[in-house]
Design an enzyme around this catalytic site. Sequence first.
Site, PDB file in Angstrom:
ATOM      1  N   GLN A 289      10.126  -2.078   3.887  1.00  0.00           N
ATOM      2  CA  GLN A 289       9.398  -3.222   3.336  1.00  0.00           C
ATOM      3  C   GLN A 289       9.356  -3.172   1.819  1.00  0.00           C
ATOM      4  O   GLN A 289       9.499  -4.204   1.145  1.00  0.00           O
ATOM      5  CB  GLN A 289       7.973  -3.271   3.889  1.00  0.00           C
ATOM      6  CG  GLN A 289       7.855  -3.883   5.275  1.00  0.00           C
ATOM      7  CD  GLN A 289       6.414  -4.200   5.622  1.00  0.00           C
ATOM      8  OE1 GLN A 289       5.492  -3.505   5.214  1.00  0.00           O
ATOM      9  NE2 GLN A 289       6.212  -5.249   6.381  1.00  0.00           N
TER      10      GLN A 289
ATOM     11  N   ASP B 287      -8.799  -0.264   9.334  1.00  0.00           N
ATOM     12  CA  ASP B 287      -8.135  -0.609   8.081  1.00  0.00           C
ATOM     13  C   ASP B 287      -9.205  -0.635   7.001  1.00  0.00           C
ATOM     14  O   ASP B 287     -10.051  -1.534   6.982  1.00  0.00           O
ATOM     15  CB  ASP B 287      -7.436  -1.961   8.190  1.00  0.00           C
ATOM     16  CG  ASP B 287      -6.519  -2.266   7.012  1.00  0.00           C
ATOM     17  OD1 ASP B 287      -6.781  -1.733   5.915  1.00  0.00           O
ATOM     18  OD2 ASP B 287      -5.557  -3.028   7.187  1.00  0.00           O
TER      19      ASP B 287
ATOM     20  N   SER C  24       3.887 -11.257   2.868  1.00  0.00           N
ATOM     21  CA  SER C  24       3.113 -10.392   3.757  1.00  0.00           C
ATOM     22  C   SER C  24       3.143 -10.918   5.181  1.00  0.00           C
ATOM     23  O   SER C  24       3.245 -12.122   5.415  1.00  0.00           O
ATOM     24  CB  SER C  24       1.651 -10.324   3.288  1.00  0.00           C
ATOM     25  OG  SER C  24       0.883  -9.512   4.151  1.00  0.00           O
TER      26      SER C  24
ATOM     27  N   SER D 266       0.837  -1.199   0.000  1.00  0.00           N
ATOM     28  CA  SER D 266       0.000   0.000   0.000  1.00  0.00           C
ATOM     29  C   SER D 266       0.870   1.247   0.000  1.00  0.00           C
ATOM     30  O   SER D 266       1.821   1.353   0.778  1.00  0.00           O
ATOM     31  CB  SER D 266      -0.919   0.009   1.223  1.00  0.00           C
ATOM     32  OG  SER D 266      -1.823  -1.069   1.163  1.00  0.00           O
TER      33      SER D 266
ATOM     34  N   GLY E 184      -2.348   5.332   3.992  1.00  0.00           N
ATOM     35  CA  GLY E 184      -2.882   5.327   5.349  1.00  0.00           C
ATOM     36  C   GLY E 184      -3.881   4.214   5.610  1.00  0.00           C
ATOM     37  O   GLY E 184      -4.895   4.432   6.286  1.00  0.00           O
TER      38      GLY E 184
ATOM     39  N   ARG F 157      -8.811  -0.929   3.729  1.00  0.00           N
ATOM     40  CA  ARG F 157      -8.346  -1.435   2.446  1.00  0.00           C
ATOM     41  C   ARG F 157      -9.196  -2.590   1.929  1.00  0.00           C
ATOM     42  O   ARG F 157      -9.580  -3.475   2.675  1.00  0.00           O
ATOM     43  CB  ARG F 157      -6.880  -1.865   2.544  1.00  0.00           C
ATOM     44  CG  ARG F 157      -5.934  -0.704   2.717  1.00  0.00           C
ATOM     45  CD  ARG F 157      -4.513  -1.156   2.948  1.00  0.00           C
ATOM     46  NE  ARG F 157      -4.350  -1.849   4.234  1.00  0.00           N
ATOM     47  CZ  ARG F 157      -3.192  -2.312   4.683  1.00  0.00           C
ATOM     48  NH1 ARG F 157      -2.101  -2.164   3.947  1.00  0.00           N
ATOM     49  NH2 ARG F 157      -3.121  -2.905   5.855  1.00  0.00           N
TER      50      ARG F 157
ATOM     51  N   THR G 226      -1.984   3.611  16.281  1.00  0.00           N
ATOM     52  CA  THR G 226      -2.373   3.886  14.898  1.00  0.00           C
ATOM     53  C   THR G 226      -3.816   3.501  14.604  1.00  0.00           C
ATOM     54  O   THR G 226      -4.520   4.178  13.851  1.00  0.00           O
ATOM     55  CB  THR G 226      -1.409   3.180  13.922  1.00  0.00           C
ATOM     56  OG1 THR G 226      -1.815   3.447  12.585  1.00  0.00           O
ATOM     57  CG2 THR G 226      -1.351   1.682  14.152  1.00  0.00           C
TER      58      THR G 226
END
Length: 213
Positions: A80, A135, A158, A62, A102, A137, A123
């Site tokens: 990463q 999250d 991942s 991302s 984000g 996404r 976060t």
Amino acid sequence: MATELPAATIRTRVTIPLRFPDGYSVTAEAVTFHGLVDGAEHLALLLGERSKGTAPLVRMHSECLTGDVFGSTRCDCGPQLREAVERIENAGGVLLYLRQEGRGIGLYNKLDAYALQDAGLDTYQANLALGLPEDGRDYTAAAQMLEALGVTELDLLSNNPDKARQLRELGVKISETVPTGVHATPDNLRYLSAKVEHTHHTIALTEPSRVAG
């Protein structure tokens, strides 16, 4: 039952050289697409040559302007990305660079969340305090990209179990989940710990006791 995906098609293929601040360089084939469900300008980078009979190594990365471009150490995104490019080049596969700044909330909201983190929230708590998802996404476009590239089975690079879960629900076969390295610094240790505690990322932190909440 896997979700049936609307078809995406390849728009452009172009070869581009990549060079990282530490001097590592490689050539990638960049691929763009028509028909992605979210309308965003996601990008696939094809790297390396895989051995016959092996699944491609795939990383869904991302976008993180602060980490990827400006080298912020508040997260582990930049390291990463650098690690993923080299590992995929060595194994043969695809890096999907997804425009999901984000964790899907956008750059300005991410910086608002940083301010709340400075005030003591982690976060995920900061996102919720802004009225946003922990999250946000969705990887439907990523599955479309893989389908357009002819990738139906892969090894997923991942630490995030949600990425594997979503891809499987979208009909992508994952042969193996391969963890990334741990890129911990004093600045991001609390961030990494929150990822372990909230979303069960497979990150082996050596100093979790130093991190609050």
